[in-house]
Design an enzyme around this catalytic site. Structure first.
Site, PDB file in Angstrom:
ATOM      1  N   GLU A  73       0.871  -1.186  -0.056  1.00  0.00           N
ATOM      2  CA  GLU A  73       0.062   0.117   0.084  1.00  0.00           C
ATOM      3  C   GLU A  73       0.807   1.246  -0.121  1.00  0.00           C
ATOM      4  OE1 GLU A  73      -2.486   0.681   3.592  1.00  0.00           O
ATOM      5  OE2 GLU A  73      -3.433   2.375   2.556  1.00  0.00           O
ATOM      6  N   ALA A  78       5.609  12.038  -2.898  1.00  0.00           N
ATOM      7  CA  ALA A  78       5.708  13.315  -3.272  1.00  0.00           C
ATOM      8  C   ALA A  78       7.181  13.664  -3.619  1.00  0.00           C
ATOM      9  CB  ALA A  78       5.126  14.078  -2.217  1.00  0.00           C
ATOM     10  N   ALA A 117      -3.679  13.769  -8.273  1.00  0.00           N
ATOM     11  CA  ALA A 117      -2.497  12.891  -8.688  1.00  0.00           C
ATOM     12  C   ALA A 117      -2.832  11.742  -9.496  1.00  0.00           C
ATOM     13  CB  ALA A 117      -1.844  12.423  -7.312  1.00  0.00           C
TER      14      ALA A 117
HETATM   15  N1  ACO Z   1      -1.290  15.325 -12.639  1.00  0.00           N
HETATM   16  C1  ACO Z   1      -1.199  14.785 -13.775  1.00  0.00           C
HETATM   17  N2  ACO Z   1      -0.172  14.248 -14.540  1.00  0.00           N
HETATM   18  C2  ACO Z   1       0.748  14.482 -13.662  1.00  0.00           C
HETATM   19  C3  ACO Z   1       0.824  15.046 -12.395  1.00  0.00           C
HETATM   20  C4  ACO Z   1      -0.230  15.463 -11.815  1.00  0.00           C
HETATM   21  N3  ACO Z   1      -0.425  16.113 -10.525  1.00  0.00           N
HETATM   22  N4  ACO Z   1       2.050  15.131 -11.891  1.00  0.00           N
HETATM   23  C5  ACO Z   1       2.819  14.660 -12.892  1.00  0.00           C
HETATM   24  N5  ACO Z   1       1.864  14.164 -13.681  1.00  0.00           N
HETATM   25  C6  ACO Z   1       2.672  13.616 -15.131  1.00  0.00           C
HETATM   26  C7  ACO Z   1       3.672  14.392 -15.821  1.00  0.00           C
HETATM   27  O1  ACO Z   1       3.146  15.371 -16.745  1.00  0.00           O
HETATM   28  C8  ACO Z   1       4.237  13.361 -16.544  1.00  0.00           C
HETATM   29  O2  ACO Z   1       3.649  12.927 -17.832  1.00  0.00           O
HETATM   30  P1  ACO Z   1       4.359  12.794 -19.074  1.00  0.00           P
HETATM   31  O3  ACO Z   1       5.486  11.700 -18.987  1.00  0.00           O
HETATM   32  O4  ACO Z   1       3.391  12.515 -20.143  1.00  0.00           O
HETATM   33  O5  ACO Z   1       5.225  14.385 -19.553  1.00  0.00           O
HETATM   34  C9  ACO Z   1       4.075  12.052 -15.675  1.00  0.00           C
HETATM   35  O6  ACO Z   1       3.083  12.420 -14.981  1.00  0.00           O
HETATM   36  C10 ACO Z   1       5.175  11.950 -14.615  1.00  0.00           C
HETATM   37  O7  ACO Z   1       5.824  12.938 -14.300  1.00  0.00           O
HETATM   38  P2  ACO Z   1       7.115  13.250 -13.346  1.00  0.00           P
HETATM   39  O8  ACO Z   1       7.835  14.420 -13.686  1.00  0.00           O
HETATM   40  O9  ACO Z   1       7.750  12.042 -13.189  1.00  0.00           O
HETATM   41  O10 ACO Z   1       6.203  13.571 -12.000  1.00  0.00           O
HETATM   42  P3  ACO Z   1       6.618  14.471 -10.715  1.00  0.00           P
HETATM   43  O11 ACO Z   1       8.256  13.993 -10.263  1.00  0.00           O
HETATM   44  O12 ACO Z   1       6.129  15.637 -10.710  1.00  0.00           O
HETATM   45  O13 ACO Z   1       6.096  13.525  -9.363  1.00  0.00           O
HETATM   46  C11 ACO Z   1       4.253  13.878  -8.178  1.00  0.00           C
HETATM   47  C12 ACO Z   1       4.730  13.332  -9.482  1.00  0.00           C
HETATM   48  C13 ACO Z   1       4.756  12.843  -7.106  1.00  0.00           C
HETATM   49  C14 ACO Z   1       2.500  13.858  -8.172  1.00  0.00           C
HETATM   50  C15 ACO Z   1       4.471  15.331  -7.685  1.00  0.00           C
HETATM   51  O14 ACO Z   1       3.912  16.006  -8.785  1.00  0.00           O
HETATM   52  C16 ACO Z   1       4.029  15.750  -6.481  1.00  0.00           C
HETATM   53  O15 ACO Z   1       4.720  15.736  -5.553  1.00  0.00           O
HETATM   54  N6  ACO Z   1       2.882  16.258  -6.305  1.00  0.00           N
HETATM   55  C17 ACO Z   1       2.194  16.780  -5.200  1.00  0.00           C
HETATM   56  C18 ACO Z   1       1.907  15.855  -3.930  1.00  0.00           C
HETATM   57  C19 ACO Z   1       1.097  14.615  -4.559  1.00  0.00           C
HETATM   58  O16 ACO Z   1      -0.118  15.100  -5.249  1.00  0.00           O
HETATM   59  N7  ACO Z   1       1.145  13.526  -4.410  1.00  0.00           N
HETATM   60  C20 ACO Z   1       0.526  12.353  -4.635  1.00  0.00           C
HETATM   61  C21 ACO Z   1      -0.712  12.252  -3.587  1.00  0.00           C
HETATM   62  S1  ACO Z   1      -1.586  10.603  -3.706  1.00  0.00           S
HETATM   63  C22 ACO Z   1      -0.443   9.920  -2.522  1.00  0.00           C
HETATM   64  O17 ACO Z   1       0.236  10.222  -1.868  1.00  0.00           O
HETATM   65  C23 ACO Z   1      -1.013   8.324  -2.391  1.00  0.00           C
END
Ligand code: ACO
Length: 219
Positions: A73, A78, A117
């Site tokens: 799980e 982040a 996300a």
């Molecule tokens: N919504 C939609 N698409 C996204 C998002 C998002 N919030 N974030 C990244 N992506 C996409 C990117 O555009 C990319 O797509 P592509 O390959 O077509 O260009 C793909 O996902 C991978 O992107 P990365 O650069 O590897 O993602 P990143 O390093 O930004 O990590 C993460 C993604 C962890 C969601 C980050 O943006 C973050 O920390 N966000 C804020 C916290 C969050 O929302 N965490 C998840 C909550 S749910 C949980 O914790 C169980």
């Protein structure tokens, strides 16, 4: 840049990283109570995969492996604000899958994803530029029909443009009528394998990811 997977083992350097990760989660997941984050990150039955750059934590994923049930799980995921959308999240997920499969023996992941996300989780298919195909006849046929018989290698290892990769993933998934290795909102895992193990949580959407048994997720 390095990727590590560890839990609260009392080693000083690991503690510093776990505290750094806890701080990233606290900032990036404002709806999560801070005490809850600290408790799970420091809990010895949870593990954290982290990206470390110049000895600083850039981001990570904290998960709980349920080894007897063969699923994990994901509790928190982040990347620090100024390093998002640079590909770290994807690489992290690939390292997580590789570790969970090869070290913990897991076959699936479940997570309650925040609404914003969901897109990120859906995109987490395949390895770093690697497409899985040709495992068994069904996939061979699927792949043949997609590629007009040009490429039928069992493990076809190549880097393609993201759009092309996504197009192929969708096409493959459609022909197979099954998900590829990204997260889906459909839960295929039998309920008795996970029900009662993970806590219900209103703030997100339950998503599942199947870990490919053979795919090399990392270089
Ligand atoms: N919504 C939609 N698409 C996204 C998002 C998002 N919030 N974030 C990244 N992506 C996409 C990117 O555009 C990319 O797509 P592509 O390959 O077509 O260009 C793909 O996902 C991978 O992107 P990365 O650069 O590897 O993602 P990143 O390093 O930004 O990590 C993460 C993604 C962890 C969601 C980050 O943006 C973050 O920390 N966000 C804020 C916290 C969050 O929302 N965490 C998840 C909550 S749910 C949980 O914790 C169980």
């Amino acid at each position: 840049l390095k990727f590590v997977c560890l839990s609260n083992d009392g080693i000083d350097e690991h503690m510093v990283w776990l505290i750094g990760l806890k701080n990233i989660f606290a900032r990036q997941l404002p709806n999560m109570p801070k005490e809850y984050i600290v408790r799970l990150v420091m809990d010895r039955s949870h593990k954290s995969v982290m990206v470390i750059r110049r000895n600083q934590v850039v981001g990570g994923i904290t998960y709980r492996p349920y080894v007897s049930q063969k699923f994990g799980e994901i509790a928190f995921c982040a990347i620090t604000a100024d390093e998002q959308v640079k590909g770290y999240g994807t690489r992290l997920m690939n390292h997580l899958k590789q570790h969970a499969r090869d070290v913990d023996g897991l076959t699936h992941f479940l997570t309650y994803a925040d609404n914003n996300a969901v897109g990120y989780f859906i995109k987490q298919a395949g390895g770093e530029g690697i497409i899985s195909c040709g495992q068994g006849i069904k996939k061979d046929i699927a792949y043949d029909s997609i590629q007009n018989g040009v490429e039928t290698l069992a493990w076809y290892n190549f880097t393609v443009l993201r759009k092309e990769r996504e197009k192929r993933r969708r096409a493959l998934s459609k022909v197979l009528d099954a998900p590829t290795e990204g997260f889906t909102k459909e839960i295929y895992l039998e309920k008795d394998r996970w029900h009662g193990y993970i806590k219900d949580y209103d703030g997100g959407i339950l998503m599942e990811c199947k870990i490919d048994p053979k795919l090399p997720y990392t270089d």
